[in-house]
Structure formats: C-alpha cells, structure tokens
Design an enzyme around this catalytic site. Structure first.
Site, PDB file in Angstrom:
ATOM      1  N   ASP A  93     -25.290   2.367 -10.674  1.00 38.53           N
ATOM      2  CA  ASP A  93     -25.800   1.004 -10.837  1.00 38.53           C
ATOM      3  C   ASP A  93     -26.537   0.479  -9.612  1.00 38.53           C
ATOM      4  O   ASP A  93     -27.532  -0.234  -9.737  1.00 38.53           O
ATOM      5  CB  ASP A  93     -24.663   0.047 -11.205  1.00 38.53           C
TER       6      ASP A  93
ATOM      7  N   LYS B 172     -33.223   2.451 -11.896  1.00 42.86           N
ATOM      8  CA  LYS B 172     -32.458   2.752 -13.104  1.00 42.86           C
ATOM      9  C   LYS B 172     -33.023   1.904 -14.235  1.00 42.86           C
ATOM     10  O   LYS B 172     -32.928   0.684 -14.215  1.00 42.86           O
ATOM     11  CB  LYS B 172     -30.974   2.453 -12.888  1.00 42.86           C
TER      12      LYS B 172
END
EC number: 6.3.5.-
Length: 448
Positions: free
Chosen positions: A179, A257
């Site tokens: 993350d 991401k």
C-alpha cells in the site's frame, strides 16, 4: 487463546476446548469440513474461521453444525524478535531486509498466526529455487503493516540497505507491504546519492498461504535483479501481468499502485519500466538504457522534514484550509490540482500569503498521466503569480516525499523551488511518448 472471537462463536469453541491453531472436523449442510481454526476478524459473532488443506480460509456459521470434533491440539508459543537472523557460513550476495507485509510471511498452522520468515533457511524453504541464483542473507528490520510506515522508518531502512551494500552484497531486496511501497521507494531514491547495487522493493498482493499467491515469483525475480542487473537504482519489482510469466522492474520514483487487488497492480506512470524479468528463464530484459549504473561507493543522505501536506483540490473546498496549514507550522504543500494544474481562483490570495510566509506550494495533477502546464489558461498563470511552482510530471506522492527531503536540507524558498525542479533520480520525465499512456480495453464484453 481464541483471538478475535466473541459471543456465540467464542462460547461454542470454548465449550469444545478448542483454541486457534487446533485441527477440527465438522459436518454442516451435508458437507464434511476439516481444517485449522484461525483467528477471527468477522463482524459477526457466530462465525468460525477455518483454514482448509487447499490453503483457503472459509467462515462457517455455528448454526446447523453437527458432529463437531477436535481432531488434534497443537499449540506453540512463537516469539518474533526484531532484527533476528541466522549467521551465514559463507558471504551473501543479496541481503533481504523485511519490513512487514505478506511477501516473506508464512502461516504457522500450529497457532494460526502469520509471522515473518525469520531466517535464511526459512526463506530458502519458502522457495528452494532461490539457491540456484544467489547466496542470500535475511534480516527482519521490523514487522509492520505498510499503512503504519513513517519517515523515521525510511531512514532505518536506508541505513540497513547501505550497511548491506557496504558489506559487499551485490544488491538489496526490501520486503514491504504494497500500500505505501511507492512512498518508501521514493524516500530511498532521494536518500542515496550513489549506490553500488540496486535496492529492490518487493511485495505481494496475495498472501503466501493462498494458492494464487504472487509472493514466490516476486521474491525470486527481485533477488535475480538485485544480484545481476546492471543498474543501481531504487526500484519496485512486481508482477507484470495477471499470470506468472514475468515481473516488471519499475523506477522507484515513477511507479504507483493502480489497483487494489490485482497481482499486476503496480504500473510505471509517464515512463516505462527499467526491465522485464522472465523468472523461469532467469532472464532480465532491459527495456531502456538510460538507467543509473553501479557506482564505487554508497553515499547516503537520509533526512526528512515531515512538516508537509498533500492537498487534493475538489470543487467547493474552502481555501481557508491554507491559513490553517500555515498556522499549524506546515512548511510545504503539494497540491493535486485538476487537469493541467489548477485550483479555483479563490486560492490565489491564500497562496500569496503562504509564499510570503516562506511556505512552498507545488502543483501536481490529479490526472497522473501527462504533465502540468500552468501557462495555458488564465487560472494557471494567476496561480503561478501567487507563488505556486508547477512540478512537471512528478507523481503527487513522489513530489511529497521529495519535498520532505528537500525541506530537511534547505530553508530558503527560492532554493527549495530550484531543488524541487532538479531531476535527481528520474522523477521528472521531460519527454513523453504515446506509449506511456495505457490503452484501455474498448471492445464490448459480455457480463453474465
């Protein structure tokens, strides 16, 4: 200890003398279910979480269970000591530093706990093929969820990576939760002025206890890159597609991401990856030749000033937030503006006051792809006149981390602006080509 259990499920398991990690068997709705009791994170209080032999977890309601049986009790107390590692008999070629995440974690079926693989031997057992490509050493620096990462931890990671390279390792692999991996990659990239080998961050979108886990291939290819690649940059190595054919090595300051759960979630933005790794063939295919080469020494300058703020503009946002940020001691603001780099004109006077007080204001785009250009429309020109600095095609997160690093080294606003526009490690790409923008799928698909 029945971690996470409460209410009906807790009462049911306790009455059968069952703990997390015990092997059980039950009948429900005509099905026979056998597996290990796992910790519960369910909002419901009547669910038992069971890990099956195939690696998947299922939740079973206690309602309607028949023929419940405790098959075997297995309990072990496992203690994980930060920094624990086993000495090697021979010098390593690649150092693996674990900071957390699922990439080098394993399920301890006796207890139901997930813990980091602590030793070199455990990692080799995790994927024995690693022995064929490099001599490795492993260390758990700390074990945290990536959302709990902090700039002070970036410094510790950088120091550990430098130590490993100074000891003669050809490269370093950093296991990290996905993350916030891009933030850490940017922080390390700005912290090193030169490197003798690559620092490869690697993570996993699917935990190692799942049959579809991307952990083994990502780790294997990261080690291959750390040892054999000609470049010495901070990179991120993750799956390049949803299958297991290859991974991609992304420049740490140009990657993001872009999906919550896909295995190929990481994509280079306004850039192409450095390399494609075909792990079965043990082949690193370079995709560009403008990489930073291995140097003779490792020069580290890891300092960060956290008095920064990332502000996402949206219609109707109150510009008085700038006054609040100034009063709270913020020294720099990265704005995620619309399109070419805009906010409403209501912000102009507030930005003027901020820059007058020595606060840096940098503009990036919410579009991510493309660069800001604040000379096209009147609003952009007014914002520049108020003191806002357009930051080319830098990603907002990269710009934020870069600003932390710059503010730790400079206090003069003009010099801060100059440093923010200096292309240190490829965070700015001055030339864009059509291939940088992804081509979304436009043909129709049939949804069942």
């Amino acid at each position: 200890m029945l971690e996470g259990y409460r209410g009906k499920a807790l009462e049911f398991l306790s009455s059968h003398n069952v703990d997390v990690g015990d092997l059980i068997e039950l009948q429900k709705d005509g099905l026979s279910i056998k597996g290990v009791v796992m910790p519960s994170y369910s909002k419901e209080d009547d669910i038992i979480v069971i890990k099956l032999d195939n690696g998947y977890n299922i939740g079973v309601s206690i309602s309607g269970i028949s023929n419940f049986k405790l098959v075997e009790k297995k309990r072990q107390n496992i203690q994980v000591n930060k920094g624990e590692q086993k000495p090697l008999k021979e010098k390593s070629e690649v150092k693996i530093i674990s900071t957390g995440g699922t990439i080098v974690s394993k399920v301890e079926y006796e207890t139901g706990a997930v813990r980091p693989a602590l030793t070199t031997e455990e990692i080799i057992n995790f994927m024995p093929e690693i022995n064929e490509i490099a001599k490795i050493d492993a260390e758990v620096l700390f074990s945290i969820l990536s959302e709990n990462m902090k700039p002070e931890y970036w410094i510790k990671i950088a120091e550990s990576a430098k130590k490993a390279l100074d000891e003669g390792n050809l490269g370093v692999v950093i296991a990290h939760g996905t993350d916030t991996m891009a933030y850490t990659a940017s922080a390390l990239a700005f912290s090193f002025k030169s490197l003798t080998g690559p620092i490869v961050l690697v993570g996993s979108q699917r935990s190692s206890d799942r049959p579809s886990s991307d952990s083994p291939i990502n780790l294997y290819s990261a080690i291959l890159v750390a040892k054999n690649s000609p470049f010495a940059e901070v990179t991120i190595n993750m799956h390049g597609e949803s299958s297991d054919t290859y991974t991609l090595v992304h420049r740490g300051v140009k990657v993001r991401k872009m999906h919550t759960s896909r295995r190929d979630a990481f994509q280079s933005i306004n850039d192409i990856p450095l390399a494609k790794v075909f792990w079965k063939e043990k082949e690193i295919k370079l995709l560009r030749n403008d990489y930073i080469k291995r140097k003779e020494e490792n020069a580290l300058d890891a300092k960060f000033d956290t008095r920064v703020f990332l502000l996402k503009y949206y219609p109707g946002i109150n510009p008085e937030i700038i006054e609040y940020l100034i009063s709270s001691g913020i020294r720099g603001i990265i704005v995620e503006g619309t399109g070419l780099g805009h906010t409403s004109t209501e912000f102009v006077d507030y930005f003027k006051k901020a820059t007058k007080d020595g606060v840096f204001i940098g503009m990036t785009s919410q579009c991510l792809f493309g660069r800001v250009n604040m000379n096209v429309y009147t609003t952009g020109r007014l914002l520049q006149e108020s003191g806002v600095t357009p930051l080319e095609d830098m990603l907002p997160e990269t710009a934020l981390v870069k600003l932390m690093w710059v503010l730790a080294h400079e206090s003069d606003l003009d010099k801060i602006r100059s440093l923010m526009l200096t292309n240190f490690v490829g965070e700015i790409n001055y030339r864009h080509v059509p291939e940088y923008f992804p081509r979304w799928f436009h043909d129709g698909i049939r949804l069942q």
